[in-house]
Scaffold this motif. Structure first.
Motif, PDB file in Angstrom:
ATOM      1  N   LEU A 289      51.968  31.551  45.899  1.00 38.24           N
ATOM      2  CA  LEU A 289      53.028  31.062  45.015  1.00 38.24           C
ATOM      3  C   LEU A 289      54.190  32.046  44.910  1.00 38.24           C
ATOM      4  CD1 LEU A 289      50.849  29.625  42.107  1.00 38.24           C
ATOM      5  CD2 LEU A 289      52.342  28.288  43.596  1.00 38.24           C
ATOM      6  N   GLY A 290      54.012  33.246  45.484  1.00 33.13           N
ATOM      7  CA  GLY A 290      55.059  34.260  45.427  1.00 33.13           C
ATOM      8  C   GLY A 290      55.062  35.039  44.130  1.00 33.13           C
ATOM      9  N   VAL A 291      53.915  35.041  43.420  1.00 33.87           N
ATOM     10  CA  VAL A 291      53.816  35.768  42.151  1.00 33.87           C
ATOM     11  C   VAL A 291      53.360  37.196  42.425  1.00 33.87           C
ATOM     12  CG1 VAL A 291      52.676  35.868  39.900  1.00 33.87           C
ATOM     13  CG2 VAL A 291      53.234  33.651  40.921  1.00 33.87           C
ATOM     14  N   LYS A 292      54.180  38.158  42.055  1.00 28.61           N
ATOM     15  CA  LYS A 292      53.804  39.561  42.268  1.00 28.61           C
ATOM     16  C   LYS A 292      54.534  40.436  41.247  1.00 28.61           C
ATOM     17  CE  LYS A 292      57.299  40.040  45.911  1.00 28.61           C
ATOM     18  NZ  LYS A 292      57.552  40.418  47.308  1.00 28.61           N
ATOM     19  N   ASP A 293      54.036  41.660  41.122  1.00 29.10           N
ATOM     20  CA  ASP A 293      54.643  42.671  40.242  1.00 29.10           C
ATOM     21  C   ASP A 293      54.733  42.212  38.788  1.00 29.10           C
ATOM     22  OD1 ASP A 293      54.986  44.260  42.501  1.00 29.10           O
ATOM     23  OD2 ASP A 293      56.955  43.408  42.921  1.00 29.10           O
ATOM     24  N   LYS A 294      53.743  41.462  38.336  1.00 29.10           N
ATOM     25  CA  LYS A 294      53.683  41.078  36.928  1.00 29.10           C
ATOM     26  C   LYS A 294      52.511  41.798  36.266  1.00 29.10           C
ATOM     27  CE  LYS A 294      55.679  36.457  37.410  1.00 29.10           C
ATOM     28  NZ  LYS A 294      56.920  36.688  36.685  1.00 29.10           N
ATOM     29  N   PRO A 295      52.663  42.244  35.020  1.00 31.19           N
ATOM     30  CA  PRO A 295      51.527  42.864  34.334  1.00 31.19           C
ATOM     31  C   PRO A 295      50.381  41.865  34.161  1.00 31.19           C
ATOM     32  CG  PRO A 295      53.383  42.540  32.823  1.00 31.19           C
ATOM     33  CD  PRO A 295      53.879  42.229  34.189  1.00 31.19           C
ATOM     34  N   VAL A 296      49.157  42.342  34.380  1.00 32.14           N
ATOM     35  CA  VAL A 296      47.978  41.460  34.347  1.00 32.14           C
ATOM     36  C   VAL A 296      46.949  41.994  33.348  1.00 32.14           C
ATOM     37  CG1 VAL A 296      46.052  40.503  35.679  1.00 32.14           C
ATOM     38  CG2 VAL A 296      48.306  40.741  36.749  1.00 32.14           C
ATOM     39  N   ILE A 297      46.452  41.098  32.502  1.00 27.16           N
ATOM     40  CA  ILE A 297      45.297  41.386  31.650  1.00 27.16           C
ATOM     41  C   ILE A 297      44.150  40.546  32.181  1.00 27.16           C
ATOM     42  CG2 ILE A 297      44.328  41.284  29.318  1.00 27.16           C
ATOM     43  CD1 ILE A 297      47.261  41.266  28.270  1.00 27.16           C
ATOM     44  N   THR A 298      43.093  41.184  32.668  1.00 28.65           N
ATOM     45  CA  THR A 298      41.942  40.429  33.154  1.00 28.65           C
ATOM     46  C   THR A 298      40.908  40.330  32.045  1.00 28.65           C
ATOM     47  OG1 THR A 298      42.275  41.020  35.476  1.00 28.65           O
ATOM     48  CG2 THR A 298      40.065  40.324  34.843  1.00 28.65           C
ATOM     49  N   VAL A 299      40.566  39.085  31.691  1.00 24.92           N
ATOM     50  CA  VAL A 299      39.621  38.815  30.603  1.00 24.92           C
ATOM     51  C   VAL A 299      38.295  38.380  31.219  1.00 24.92           C
ATOM     52  CG1 VAL A 299      39.161  37.395  28.577  1.00 24.92           C
ATOM     53  CG2 VAL A 299      41.503  38.132  29.072  1.00 24.92           C
ATOM     54  N   PHE A 300      37.282  39.227  31.100  1.00 25.53           N
ATOM     55  CA  PHE A 300      35.949  38.887  31.614  1.00 25.53           C
ATOM     56  C   PHE A 300      35.238  38.067  30.547  1.00 25.53           C
ATOM     57  CE2 PHE A 300      37.214  42.532  34.140  1.00 25.53           C
ATOM     58  CZ  PHE A 300      36.872  42.116  35.414  1.00 25.53           C
ATOM     59  N   ASN A 301      35.433  36.751  30.616  1.00 28.11           N
ATOM     60  CA  ASN A 301      34.963  35.809  29.603  1.00 28.11           C
ATOM     61  C   ASN A 301      33.462  35.510  29.755  1.00 28.11           C
ATOM     62  OD1 ASN A 301      35.381  34.053  27.416  1.00 28.11           O
ATOM     63  ND2 ASN A 301      35.726  32.304  28.757  1.00 28.11           N
ATOM     64  N   LYS A 302      32.917  34.806  28.776  1.00 31.14           N
ATOM     65  CA  LYS A 302      31.515  34.342  28.753  1.00 31.14           C
ATOM     66  C   LYS A 302      30.518  35.493  28.698  1.00 31.14           C
ATOM     67  CE  LYS A 302      32.696  30.012  31.088  1.00 31.14           C
ATOM     68  NZ  LYS A 302      32.291  28.971  32.048  1.00 31.14           N
ATOM     69  N   GLN A 303      30.885  36.569  27.995  1.00 30.43           N
ATOM     70  CA  GLN A 303      29.963  37.691  27.818  1.00 30.43           C
ATOM     71  C   GLN A 303      28.695  37.274  27.066  1.00 30.43           C
ATOM     72  OE1 GLN A 303      30.469  41.247  28.648  1.00 30.43           O
ATOM     73  NE2 GLN A 303      31.930  40.335  30.061  1.00 30.43           N
ATOM     74  N   ASP A 304      28.810  36.229  26.246  1.00 30.91           N
ATOM     75  CA  ASP A 304      27.646  35.761  25.474  1.00 30.91           C
ATOM     76  C   ASP A 304      26.545  35.190  26.366  1.00 30.91           C
ATOM     77  OD1 ASP A 304      29.852  33.772  25.745  1.00 30.91           O
ATOM     78  OD2 ASP A 304      28.341  32.383  24.976  1.00 30.91           O
ATOM     79  N   LEU A 305      26.884  34.875  27.624  1.00 28.62           N
ATOM     80  CA  LEU A 305      25.875  34.319  28.546  1.00 28.62           C
ATOM     81  C   LEU A 305      25.144  35.398  29.346  1.00 28.62           C
ATOM     82  CD1 LEU A 305      27.831  31.232  29.978  1.00 28.62           C
ATOM     83  CD2 LEU A 305      26.236  31.315  28.038  1.00 28.62           C
ATOM     84  N   LEU A 306      25.564  36.652  29.193  1.00 27.57           N
ATOM     85  CA  LEU A 306      24.941  37.739  29.948  1.00 27.57           C
ATOM     86  C   LEU A 306      23.738  38.285  29.197  1.00 27.57           C
ATOM     87  CD1 LEU A 306      28.129  39.708  31.077  1.00 27.57           C
ATOM     88  CD2 LEU A 306      26.804  38.085  32.419  1.00 27.57           C
ATOM     89  N   SER A 307      22.671  38.557  29.940  1.00 27.50           N
ATOM     90  CA  SER A 307      21.445  39.078  29.317  1.00 27.50           C
ATOM     91  C   SER A 307      21.485  40.594  29.168  1.00 27.50           C
ATOM     92  CB  SER A 307      20.220  38.674  30.157  1.00 27.50           C
ATOM     93  OG  SER A 307      20.375  39.112  31.498  1.00 27.50           O
ATOM     94  N   ASP A 308      22.334  41.256  29.957  1.00 28.34           N
ATOM     95  CA  ASP A 308      22.426  42.712  29.873  1.00 28.34           C
ATOM     96  C   ASP A 308      23.888  43.148  29.831  1.00 28.34           C
ATOM     97  OD1 ASP A 308      22.837  41.767  32.443  1.00 28.34           O
ATOM     98  OD2 ASP A 308      22.280  43.666  33.375  1.00 28.34           O
ATOM     99  N   ARG A 309      24.122  44.337  29.279  1.00 23.86           N
ATOM    100  CA  ARG A 309      25.475  44.878  29.200  1.00 23.86           C
ATOM    101  C   ARG A 309      25.897  45.451  30.532  1.00 23.86           C
ATOM    102  NH1 ARG A 309      28.614  45.645  24.799  1.00 23.86           N
ATOM    103  NH2 ARG A 309      27.522  45.301  22.836  1.00 23.86           N
ATOM    104  N   ARG A 310      27.076  45.038  30.997  1.00 20.99           N
ATOM    105  CA  ARG A 310      27.612  45.576  32.248  1.00 20.99           C
ATOM    106  C   ARG A 310      29.074  45.942  32.058  1.00 20.99           C
ATOM    107  NH1 ARG A 310      26.488  40.797  36.184  1.00 20.99           N
ATOM    108  NH2 ARG A 310      25.499  39.743  34.436  1.00 20.99           N
ATOM    109  N   SER A 311      29.528  46.888  32.856  1.00 23.43           N
ATOM    110  CA  SER A 311      30.951  47.221  32.791  1.00 23.43           C
ATOM    111  C   SER A 311      31.671  46.474  33.913  1.00 23.43           C
ATOM    112  CB  SER A 311      31.164  48.731  32.955  1.00 23.43           C
ATOM    113  OG  SER A 311      30.656  49.170  34.191  1.00 23.43           O
TER     114      SER A 311
END
Length: 413
Positions: free
Chosen positions: A308-330
């Motif tokens: 799409l030609g999208v570049k050089d924009k600030p990005v926040i990555t949200v690792f969603n659905k943490q409630d479905l994980l059985s163990d803590r991971r980084s």
């Protein structure tokens, strides 16, 4: 006069894929195709994957596998097959003649789901435009297949009544739809230019389909939008304002999810919707942290953004659905400016997203500490409206202000 009623038929389908090299993601892609089929209302009764160097130019799969599919059709009483790649007109017609059943491909399936979920004028125009372009090249074979079966996948949406049109009429209709879409785009650009004048900042939610973007959107904005675990539950773009600290407001836009093997012409058809991503100041990349395909899905999102030609924009990555994980991971995304472990269901990380948006907005502003004489108190109103006012202290000699202001007004305040 005789009337024909087309009732919704039960689609029983066999999924067909081609694995061209060992270790590729064909099995996962076919599994996703099954989820798409389920979203479209079909029942998957079998799966056939062939390992071969290249896709067969005439029939997609080789003769041996064709026999296997033919036998499986008979054993499962299936009504058709769905291929995991986009079929050429020749492949579509040859498979139809060889198997004597309804033949569909990934693109047709996605278009069918789009037709179900388009509600806005723009969404409906874009769906019909994409359907007509797809069908124009496959008019004969696809038309016969769908006419014989009378309904089901591929016959929904605004494009269904156009199946028996000749190419000349389809070209006329495509031209009309393009003009309608141009009007919608002009209106969108007018709104966009007004936002730019007011220096209204926009954050766009992007991500693979069904990762929980709408759930995040709903939590942050309080908007009543559809949350559905099915693929492509959201098609039409939705925008709402969210309040940040310091009386700041940013517009948050929820966009259509991305998916692997999304044909280029579909990206083109929905470019006006996806342009909301291109014009955003911040990208909030929502990821399903519980998915085994998380890395692949993230790659697909970044590849689609690149297309799409999208570049050089600030990005926040949200690792969603943490409630479905059985163990803590980084979790880390080295292409992002900020990473947040979150769950839209429990509220985990939602405030952190707001904080990170504020940090990015502040990075785009200049910090000032100034004492304004009372006759220039009007300048403080400009700061309050366009910047972030941190402190306002009325003193004998004037008004002391601490604030973040946009670079565009720095010299004037």
């Amino acid at each position: 006069m005789e009337f024909y009623e087309f009732n919704e038929i039960e689609e029983r389908v066999i999924l067909v894929g081609v694995q061209s090299m060992a270790g590729d993601d064909t099995e996962e892609s076919v599994q996703e195709l099954g989820e798409l089929a389920d979203t479209a209302g079909a029942t998957v009764v079998g799966t056939v994957i062939q390992q071969r160097e290249t896709i067969h130019p005439g029939t997609y799969i080789g003769k041996g596998k064709l026999e296997e599919v033919r036998q499986l059709l008979w054993e499962t009483d299936a009504t058709g097959i769905i291929c995991d790649d986009e079929l050429s007109p020749a492949q579509l017609n040859n498979l139809q003649m060889e198997l004597d059943c309804k033949v569909m491909d990934r693109t047709l399936l996605i278009l069918d789901i789009f037709a179900r979920h388009a509600t806005s004028r723009e969404g409906k125009i874009q769906v019909e435009l994409a359907q007509l372009r797809y069908r124009a090249a496959r008019l004969t074979g696809l038309g016969n297949s769908l006419s014989r079966l009378g309904g089901g996948i591929g016959t929904r949406g605004p494009g269904e009544k156009k199946l028996e049109m000749d190419r000349r009429v389809i070209r006329t209709r495509i031209g009309h739809l393009k003009r309608e879409l141009d009007e919608v785009i002009r209106h969108r650009e007018l709104i966009r230019s007004q936002r730019e004048k007011s220096e209204q900042k926009i954050a766009a939610l992007v991500g693979y389909t069904s990762v929980g973007k709408s759930a995040v959107f709903r939590y942050l904005t309080g908007a009543d939008v559809l949350e559905d675990a099915k693929l492509f539950a959201t098609l039409d773009t939705t925008t709402r304002g969210i309040r940040l600290s310091g009386k700041q407001e940013v517009l948050l836009t929820d966009t259509v999810g991305f998916i692997r093997k999304l044909p280029h012409h579909l990206v083109e058809a929905f470019r006006s919707t996806l342009e909301e991503v291109c014009c955003a100041d911040i990208l909030i990349h929502v990821v399903d942290s519980s998915s085994a395909q998380m890395e692949t899905q993230m790659h697909v999102v970044y590849e689609t953004l690149r297309e799409l030609g999208v570049k050089d924009k600030p990005v926040i990555t949200v690792f969603n659905k943490q409630d479905l994980l059985s163990d803590r991971r980084s979790f880390r995304d080295f292409r992002a400016d900020y990473c947040v472990a979150a769950s839209a269901r429990t509220g985990q990380g939602m405030e952190e997203i707001r904080t990170d948006i504020e940090k990015i907005l502040r990075d785009q502003k200049i910090y000032i500490e100034r004492l304004y004489p009372y006759e220039k108190a009007g300048l403080i109103q400009i700061i309050r409206k366009k910047g972030e006012l941190l402190e306002e202290d009325y003193r004998a000699e004037g008004i002391f202000v601490r604030a973040y202001v946009p670079k565009s007004i720095y010299m004037n305040v």
